[in-house]
Write an enzyme that holds these catalytic residues in place. Structure first.
Site, PDB file in Angstrom:
ATOM      1  N   GLU A 179       0.819  -1.214   0.000  1.00 11.42           N
ATOM      2  CA  GLU A 179       0.000   0.000   0.000  1.00 11.42           C
ATOM      3  C   GLU A 179       0.858   1.272   0.000  1.00 11.42           C
ATOM      4  OE1 GLU A 179      -2.750   0.348   3.272  1.00 11.42           O
ATOM      5  OE2 GLU A 179      -3.546   2.244   2.568  1.00 11.42           O
ATOM      6  N   LYS A 221      -2.437  -2.061  -3.203  1.00 12.59           N
ATOM      7  CA  LYS A 221      -3.487  -1.188  -2.653  1.00 12.59           C
ATOM      8  C   LYS A 221      -3.067   0.261  -2.888  1.00 12.59           C
ATOM      9  CE  LYS A 221      -5.964  -0.177   1.656  1.00 12.59           C
ATOM     10  NZ  LYS A 221      -6.654  -0.786   2.780  1.00 12.59           N
TER      11      LYS A 221
END
Ligand code: 13P
Length: 346
Positions: A179, A221
């Site tokens: 992420e 992500k």
């Protein structure tokens, strides 16, 4: 190659299965308490337990959610009746995930920038989480757009840490959610966000490659390419979708198991609309499933309504399910703003 390679591939595919997304509920105690405080909810372990149980016991949640991301406190908790939350998750057919970073701290030498910590001892923590039943993990890096930032130092340090984390996860049997969040805060334009996201993703995949991370055993992500929150000219939903997909197509290898966006402070309806148009307009150009891994854009209406009141649990669950359903539809390109009115919870 990881001895878990086949299991990791299957888990990664399950996380982004058709019509499903991931529910981020891994706020640290500090972040969770801040959100509770705003609503006058007691900032105690007991109330965090009640809230997390409320979320995970939402009827039909697993129709839309492949798995929740938990915090260390939560993965060890039971519901108020004594049933382990991990059992509730797996009984519902969902895959348990765990946040393993220890937070973003000031990055030395790079004023106003952050580096995410948590690599020390991570191999041992991953082994423990795997033995408890977790099957995927999350690590969030934060990139801030501002005057003269992000710096190369910040982008490279964060990309390197993400890659070290991802390699450790795969070695220990957890699918890494990688992420790199480019923050929405600031008055930057869509174009500036595109450039920063481009540079960040390029470096992240460079570092993942160098650390021998298997792309088909990870989930990316990312943040969406979006106008800064205080930019005077806000891009349309179509512009955001087009810019985001073009940036991903340029940087993300086709073998990555899936893309699951964070919501990053967008409104609930915006987060659904952006994801929907990406799938509707560009879905057939994308080599990976494109879905959600939202926290605020799924949880907020439920948290606001519950506000610590035990008589409001089932209605709060209905609000949570409504957001999960809207985002599930958006992951298929089948969301419309009418769903906001027609779905039961209002
Ligand atoms: P938001 O969807 O609220 O941005 O949270 C996603 C997340 O997991 C941040 O790390």
């Amino acid at each position: 190659m990881s001895k878990y390679a086949e299991e990791l591939k299957a888990t990664a595919q399950g996380m982004v299965a058709k019509g499903k997304g991931i529910l981020a509920m891994d706020e640290s105690n500090g972040t969770c308490n801040k959100r509770f405080d705003k609503l006058g909810i007691p900032t105690t372990e007991e109330y965090r337990q009640i809230y997390r149980s409320l979320i995970l016991q939402t009827p039909e949640l697993s129709n839309c959610i492949s798995g929740p991301i938990l915090y260390d406190e939560t993965i060890r908790q039971s519901n108020p009746e004594g049933v382990p939350l991990l059992k509730i998750i797996t009984d519902a057919g969902m895959i348990p995930g765990i946040k393993v970073d220890t937070g973003a701290k000031d990055l030395a030498g790079c004023p106003n920038e952050k580096i995410t910590e948590g690599l020390d001892g991570l191999g041992d923590r991953i082994a423990e989480y795997y033995s408890m039943g977790a099957r995927f993990a999350k690590w969030r890096a934060v990139i801030t757009i501002g005057n003269g930032i992000p710096s190369r130092g910040c982008i490279e340090a964060n990309a390197h840490a993400l890659a070290r984390y991802a390699a450790l996860c795969q070695e220990g049997g957890l699918v890494p959610i990688v992420e790199p969040e480019v923050l929405i805060d600031g008055d930057h334009t869509l174009e500036r966000c595109w450039n920063v996201t481009d540079e960040t993703l390029h470096e992240v995949f460079n570092q993942l490659y160098t650390q021998n991370v298997a792309f088909d055993q990870m989930v990316l992500k990312p943040s969406m390419v979006i106008s800064g929150k205080s930019c005077s000219q806000q891009a349309t939903v179509e512009e955001v979708a087009k810019a985001t997909i073009s940036c991903l197509l340029k940087n993300v290898p086709a073998t990555v198991a899936g893309i699951a966006f964070l919501s990053g402070g967008q409104s609930e309806e915006q987060a659904s609309a952006h994801l929907n148009v990406m799938n509707q307009m560009f879905g057939d150009q994308c080599p990976w499933p494109v879905t959600f891994s939202y926290a605020r854009a799924i949880q907020q209406p439920a948290l606001d309504y519950w506000a610590g009141d035990s008589s409001r649990i089932s209605e709060a669950q209905a609000r949570l399910l409504k957001r999960a359903k809207c985002n599930s539809a958006a992951s298929l390109g089948e969301y419309s703003s009418d769903m906001e009115k027609t779905l039961a919870a209002v």
